[in-house]
Design an enzyme around this catalytic site. Structure first.
Site, PDB file in Angstrom:
ATOM      1  CG  ASP A 168     -17.544  61.300 -90.077  1.00  0.00           C
ATOM      2  OD1 ASP A 168     -17.696  60.162 -90.560  1.00  0.00           O
ATOM      3  OD2 ASP A 168     -18.631  62.138 -90.179  1.00  0.00           O
ATOM      4  CE  LYS A 191     -18.507  65.223 -89.466  1.00  0.00           C
ATOM      5  NZ  LYS A 191     -19.542  64.637 -90.510  1.00  0.00           N
ATOM      6  CB  THR A 223     -24.683  70.782 -95.751  1.00  0.00           C
ATOM      7  OG1 THR A 223     -23.544  70.068 -95.035  1.00  0.00           O
ATOM      8  CG2 THR A 223     -25.785  70.871 -94.574  1.00  0.00           C
TER       9      THR A 223
HETATM   10  C1  R5P Z   1     -22.236  62.115 -89.851  1.00  0.00           C
HETATM   11  O1  R5P Z   1     -22.112  61.354 -88.877  1.00  0.00           O
HETATM   12  C2  R5P Z   1     -22.827  61.273 -91.114  1.00  0.00           C
HETATM   13  O2  R5P Z   1     -22.006  60.063 -91.216  1.00  0.00           O
HETATM   14  C3  R5P Z   1     -22.226  62.085 -92.323  1.00  0.00           C
HETATM   15  O3  R5P Z   1     -20.958  62.381 -92.320  1.00  0.00           O
HETATM   16  C4  R5P Z   1     -22.886  63.632 -92.036  1.00  0.00           C
HETATM   17  O4  R5P Z   1     -24.490  63.525 -91.957  1.00  0.00           O
HETATM   18  C5  R5P Z   1     -22.794  64.342 -93.614  1.00  0.00           C
HETATM   19  O5  R5P Z   1     -23.419  65.521 -93.350  1.00  0.00           O
HETATM   20  P1  R5P Z   1     -23.032  66.695 -94.122  1.00  0.00           P
HETATM   21  O6  R5P Z   1     -23.030  66.414 -95.809  1.00  0.00           O
HETATM   22  O7  R5P Z   1     -24.186  67.686 -93.997  1.00  0.00           O
HETATM   23  O8  R5P Z   1     -21.699  67.014 -93.839  1.00  0.00           O
END
Ligand code: R5P
Length: 293
Positions: A168, A191, A223
Site C-alpha cells: 500500500d 490498497k 490480520t
Molecule cells: C497499514 O497502513 C499498515 O502499514 C499495514 O499495511 C496494516 O496494518 C496491515 O494490516 P493487516 O495485516 O490487518 O491487513
C-alpha cells in the site's frame, strides 16, 4: 552516567541482547498479578544512580503492557534511577491517529501523554502516517528508528533474484528504500481498506514478475489481509516464490493460517514475541537499539 538495561515482561530476550551489546548490567521488572487482577511489579536489582534503558514492547497485550511500563518507569525512578529511556520496540495506539468516526477517542495523543513519566522514548518504525513525527504527539524527546538497514541485510542474505513489493502507499517508506539499497526493482501497490478483514489491493504500474521471487515488505502484519491481497496478485502474475517480511508481526486471529495459503515464508523482527519469531525466523533489532540509546 553508568547504563543498565531492564527488561519488561514483553521484551526480556530482546532487553538481554541489548545489555550484552552495550556490555552493561541487566535487571528485570518481575510481574505478577494480585487476586483482583491488578498488576504487581518488583525490581530484581537496584537501578540506583544509573541511566536505565527500560525495554518493553506494546504487543500482544497493549493495555497490560502500557500499565506495566508506566508503573515500572515510576518504580525505577522511585528506587534511584537518574534517567529512564523507555524503549518500546512496537509502540501501541499509534494507528488511532485521528477521529475516524464522530466522538471517537484519538488514542495516540493520550498514550503519548501517559508516557511522559519517562525521560525519553525510542521506538522502531512507529506507525506515523497522519502525523509528521513523534514530536507532534510527545512532550518528551521521542525517537523513531527505522529497521530498513536490518531488513535489507536479511533480504540480501536470504533471497535472490527478487522484486520488492510494497502492498500500500504507506509502505513506500520500507519498500522503496530497501529496493534502492539492494539495487532491485520495486512496485508500490494501491490498497483500499473496507474493514479490518476486507481490503482490495491493485497494481497500477504493471511489471513482469514471471520467474521472479517477490518480497512483500510492510511495517505491520495484523490480520494478514494486506499481504494476502498483494500475494494473490503476485501469484496470478507468475511470481516464483512469494515472501513476506515485516517489522512488527502482530499476527492477529487466523492471520498465519491465511497467509500460509499464499505466501511461501513470513519473517518478522523481534520487536514483538510472536509464533513466527519463536521459531527462529526473526530479524534481530537489538544492535539497532544498542546503537541508538
Ligand atoms: C497499514 O497502513 C499498515 O502499514 C499495514 O499495511 C496494516 O496494518 C496491515 O494490516 P493487516 O495485516 O490487518 O491487513
Amino acid at each position: 552516567m553508568p547504563k543498565m538495561v531492564f527488561g519488561g515482561s514483553y521484551s526480556k530476550e530482546l532487553a538481554k541482547k541489548i545489555a550484552k551489546k552495550l556490555r552493561c548490567p541487566y535487571g528485570e521488572v518481575i510481574k505478577d498479578y494480585f487476586p483482583d487482577g491488578e498488576t504487581r511489579l518488583k525490581l530484581n536489582k537496584s537501578p540506583k544512580g544509573k541511566q536505565i534503558i527500560y525495554v518493553n514492547s506494546g504487543n500482544p497485550n497493549p493495555n497490560d503492557s502500557l500499565i506495566e511500563s508506566i508503573f515500572s518507569i515510576k518504580t525505577l525512578k522511585e528506587h534511584g534511577a537518574k534517567k529512564v529511556i523507555f524503549v518500546v520496540p512496537y509502540m501501541y495506539y499509534l494507528r488511532q491517529d485521528k477521529h475516524f468516526e464522530k466522538l471517537d477517542c484519538q488514542s495516540n495523543k493520550i498514550m503519548a501523554e501517559l508516557l511522559k513519566v519517562a525521560d525519553k522514548v525510542i521506538t522502531i518504525d512507529g506507525h506515523i502516517h497522519r502525523i509528521k513525527s513523534l514530536k507532534d504527539i510527545f512532550k518528551i524527546p521521542a525517537k523513531n528508528l527505522t529497521s530498513n538497514p536490518v531488513l535489507t541485510e536479511y533480504i540480501k542474505k536470504h533471497y535472490k533474484n527478487e522484486v520488492i513489493i510494497g502492498p500500500d502507499w504507506e509502505s513506500y517508506q520500507w519498500a522503496e528504500d530497501i529496493a534502492k539499497h539492494l539495487g532491485v526493482k520495486v512496485n508500490v501497490l494501491k490498497k483500499t481498506r473496507y474493514s479490518s478483514h476486507k481490503v482490495k489491493v491493485e497494481m497500477r504500474t504493471k511489471m513482469d514478475l514471471k520467474g521472479k521471487n517477490v518480497v512483500i515488505v510492510d511495517d505491520v502484519i495484523s490480520t494478514g489481509r494486506t499481504i494476502v491481497g498483494a500475494a494473490r496478485i503476485m501469484k496470478r502474475m507468475g511470481a516464483k516464490k512469494i515472501y513476506a517480511v515485516c517489522v512488527h508481526g502482530l499476527f492477529a486471529e487466523d492471520s498465519l493460517k491465511h497467509l500460509s495459503k499464499y505466501v511461501d515464508k513470513v519473517v518478522c523482527t523481534n520487536t514483538i514475541i510472536s509464533k513466527v519469531n519463536k521459531k527462529n525466523r526473526k530479524i534481530d533489532v537489538s544492535g539497532l537499539i544498542a546503537e541508538n540509546v
